[in-house]
Design a protein around this motif. Structure first.
Motif, mmCIF file in Angstrom:
data_model
loop_
_atom_site.group_PDB
_atom_site.id
_atom_site.type_symbol
_atom_site.label_atom_id
_atom_site.label_comp_id
_atom_site.label_asym_id
_atom_site.label_seq_id
_atom_site.Cartn_x
_atom_site.Cartn_y
_atom_site.Cartn_z
ATOM 1 N N GLY A 92 87.649 -53.028 99.521
ATOM 2 C CA GLY A 92 88.265 -54.325 99.754
ATOM 3 C C GLY A 92 89.261 -54.700 98.679
ATOM 4 O O GLY A 92 90.368 -55.152 98.964
ATOM 5 N N LEU A 93 88.887 -54.510 97.430
ATOM 6 C CA LEU A 93 89.783 -54.847 96.325
ATOM 7 C C LEU A 93 91.004 -53.932 96.283
ATOM 8 O O LEU A 93 92.115 -54.369 95.996
ATOM 9 C CB LEU A 93 89.017 -54.790 95.000
ATOM 10 C CG LEU A 93 87.919 -55.836 94.836
ATOM 11 C CD1 LEU A 93 87.076 -55.544 93.603
ATOM 12 C CD2 LEU A 93 88.490 -57.244 94.752
ATOM 13 N N MET A 94 90.796 -52.651 96.576
ATOM 14 C CA MET A 94 91.911 -51.704 96.533
ATOM 15 C C MET A 94 92.907 -51.930 97.661
ATOM 16 O O MET A 94 94.082 -51.600 97.543
ATOM 17 C CB MET A 94 91.387 -50.266 96.593
ATOM 18 C CG MET A 94 90.705 -49.805 95.304
ATOM 19 S SD MET A 94 91.797 -49.840 93.855
ATOM 20 C CE MET A 94 92.927 -48.492 94.255
ATOM 21 N N THR A 95 92.461 -52.486 98.787
ATOM 22 C CA THR A 95 93.390 -52.753 99.887
ATOM 23 C C THR A 95 94.157 -54.056 99.692
ATOM 24 O O THR A 95 95.035 -54.381 100.489
ATOM 25 C CB THR A 95 92.650 -52.804 101.240
ATOM 26 O OG1 THR A 95 91.573 -53.744 101.161
ATOM 27 C CG2 THR A 95 92.105 -51.444 101.625
ATOM 28 N N GLY A 96 93.819 -54.797 98.640
ATOM 29 C CA GLY A 96 94.585 -56.000 98.328
ATOM 30 C C GLY A 96 93.809 -57.288 98.324
ATOM 31 O O GLY A 96 94.387 -58.364 98.137
ATOM 32 N N ALA A 97 92.487 -57.228 98.544
ATOM 33 C CA ALA A 97 91.675 -58.443 98.515
ATOM 34 C C ALA A 97 91.538 -58.954 97.085
ATOM 35 O O ALA A 97 91.601 -58.181 96.130
ATOM 36 C CB ALA A 97 90.302 -58.178 99.124
ATOM 37 N N ASP A 98 91.334 -60.249 96.950
ATOM 38 C CA ASP A 98 91.160 -60.869 95.643
ATOM 39 C C ASP A 98 89.692 -61.039 95.282
ATOM 40 O O ASP A 98 89.336 -61.124 94.112
ATOM 41 C CB ASP A 98 91.836 -62.247 95.620
ATOM 42 C CG ASP A 98 93.326 -62.156 95.910
ATOM 43 O OD1 ASP A 98 94.027 -61.502 95.121
ATOM 44 O OD2 ASP A 98 93.776 -62.725 96.914
#
Length: 229
Positions: A92-98
């Protein structure tokens, strides 16, 4: 009233989230699948933040997140996942989530995460209109929240922007993961320190010629990171 996109295919959960957001002064925009969410984003360009369920009947929440970031949007993104495995948090974080929230979650936890992210994304709105920070090949403009490397614009998420701003304002200063977490995510953020590592990794992919051998954003082993140019 800030608009929050709520992407959740389960009507009961979506209704639960929507009711609690309204109670806390937000305007929820509902979507029951990934394509509906992308359509709602086009219809509502003033959406401030998106809550994205991971498991969906068409395209999953990770793919929705990727498409949002590929469009250049800098809205806040929080992933909603029923999974607790480390790989899902990292994905999730690597795909652009904060940020991410694991189901089941309480209304207080979810709204606290939303409030905190909204505050973080707007916490430097008082910067001087024309202030620029330069470092080597980089130029950071805090008026329009952009970063250029060798005169080429780099696409950053809001969290990536806040990270690079923190480092470029403190050149050569070693900062611990705890310090970075507090400065960028806020004192009330209850996530893990690994959140810092994942976002640093993602930022390096965008700013370094070789992310595995960083020239600018370097690791201080056993402590944290520093802007080493």
């Amino acid at each position: 009233m800030k608009k929050i996109l709520v992407l959740e295919d389960e009507p009961n959960i979506r209704s639960f989230v929507v009711i609690n957001l309204r109670r806390n002064g937000y305007e929820p925009i509902e979507a029951e699948n990934g394509m509906d969410a992308l359509s709602q984003l086009e219809k509502n360009p003033d959406i401030s933040l998106a809550l994205l369920d991971v498991m969906l009947p068409d395209i999953d929440g990770f793919e929705v997140c990727r498409r949002i970031r590929a469009s250049g949007s800098k809205i806040g993104i929080i992933m909603l996942t029923a999974k607790s495995q480390e790989i899902d948090k990292v994905t999730g974080l690597m795909t652009g989530a904060d940020d991410y929230v694991t189901k089941p979650f309480s209304p207080a936890e979810l709204t606290a995460r939303v409030d905190a992210l909204i505050r973080r994304l707007g916490n430097d709105a008082g910067d001087k209109p024309s202030y620029e920070i330069s470092s080597g090949p980089f130029l950071l403009n805090t008026r329009n929240r952009t970063l250029e490397k060798d005169c080429k614009r780099l696409k950053l998420t809001q969290i990536e922007y806040l990270l690079i701003k923190l480092f470029m304002e403190n050149p050569g200063k070693a900062m611990s993961r705890e310090d970075i977490l507090r400065a960028v995510w806020g004192e009330d953020f209850s996530g893990e320190l690994k959140t810092v590592d994942v976002n640093i990794r993602r930022l390096r992919i965008k700013i370094e010629a070789d992310p595995t051998e960083p020239e600018f954003l370097t690791t201080v082993w056993g402590f944290g990171y520093k802007w080493g140019y």
